[in-house]
Design a protein around this motif. Structure first.
Motif, short mmCIF file in Angstrom:
data_model
loop_
_atom_site.label_atom_id
_atom_site.label_comp_id
_atom_site.label_asym_id
_atom_site.label_seq_id
_atom_site.Cartn_x
_atom_site.Cartn_y
_atom_site.Cartn_z
N LEU A 37 -9.00 6.67 4.79
CA LEU A 37 -8.38 6.14 3.58
C LEU A 37 -8.58 4.93 3.30
CD1 LEU A 37 -4.93 7.96 4.38
CD2 LEU A 37 -6.69 8.84 3.24
N PRO A 38 -9.27 4.65 2.16
CA PRO A 38 -9.66 3.26 1.73
C PRO A 38 -8.65 2.38 1.56
CG PRO A 38 -10.15 4.76 0.29
CD PRO A 38 -9.71 5.53 1.16
N ALA A 39 -8.70 1.28 1.17
CA ALA A 39 -7.70 0.23 0.56
C ALA A 39 -7.00 0.97 -0.45
CB ALA A 39 -8.34 -1.03 0.14
N PRO A 40 -5.75 0.74 -0.33
CA PRO A 40 -4.88 -0.12 0.39
C PRO A 40 -4.55 0.29 1.92
CG PRO A 40 -3.32 0.78 -1.27
CD PRO A 40 -4.82 1.26 -1.35
N TRP A 41 -4.76 1.49 1.99
CA TRP A 41 -4.84 1.89 3.72
C TRP A 41 -5.46 1.53 4.63
CZ3 TRP A 41 -0.69 5.54 4.30
CH2 TRP A 41 -0.09 6.26 3.01
#
Length: 180
Positions: free
Chosen positions: A164-168
């Motif tokens: 899961l990319p930003a913000p994760w």
């Protein structure tokens, strides 16, 4: 005289408060409660995302309508993750661009909508991440980089990590989602 879809949607939603009612592709769709298998997948997902969400002050909401625009459909994902004080269209509807992640677990009746209809509504509404977990195909698909369409679609098989990319900025363990 035929009543507008929005008016019929509200009527059906009011008549069936215990069901998930959404408009999808100019249709009113009523979803029964999920099976134990469906809910097990959601529970396993929650075990993985609750820590990162809580650390950031985000909330995880089941059964919330996503507002995609004035003349657009109204989808109800299985889960919505929202930041503190998200922008609301109504008490029961959060603006799509005010979410952090939307999740649907595929059921026998939702495959087409989850993979094809919803991404075309979520992307232009600014939903940053849309996750489709498919227990039948033993896969997970993440739609990201919204614009007119999603710029990126990442699909992995069960057991493969799904970042899961930003913000994760962490990876889901899909094996824990889809295998006992």
């Amino acid at each position: 005289m035929v009543r507008p879809l929005e008016e019929r949607f509200r009527t059906v939603r009011d008549l069936l408060p215990d069901y998930r009612v959404e408009t999808t592709g100019n249709r009113i769709v009523v979803h029964e409660s999920g099976t134990w298998q469906h809910n097990t997948v959601l529970s396993r997902l929650l075990f993985q995302i609750v820590g990162p969400a809580a650390a950031r002050g985000w909330e995880i909401w089941p059964n919330i309508t996503v507002h995609l625009g004035e003349q657009a459909d109204r989808y109800v994902p299985d889960l919505a993750v929202v930041p503190p004080s998200p922008r609301m269209a109504e008490d029961h509807a959060v603006h799509g661009d005010s979410t952090v992640l939307l999740v649907d677990v595929v059921s026998t009746s939702s495959t087409y909508d989850d993979y094809f209809v919803k991404p075309t509504g979520y992307a232009p509404a600014g939903v940053p991440l849309y996750l489709v977990i498919d227990p039948f195909q033993e896969s997970a698909t993440l739609f990201s980089e919204p614009g007119e369409r999603y710029g990126r679609e990442t699909a992995v098989g069960a057991g493969e990590p799904l970042v899961l990319p930003a913000p994760w900025e962490f990876a889901l363990d899909t094996g824990k989602l889809l295998y006992a």
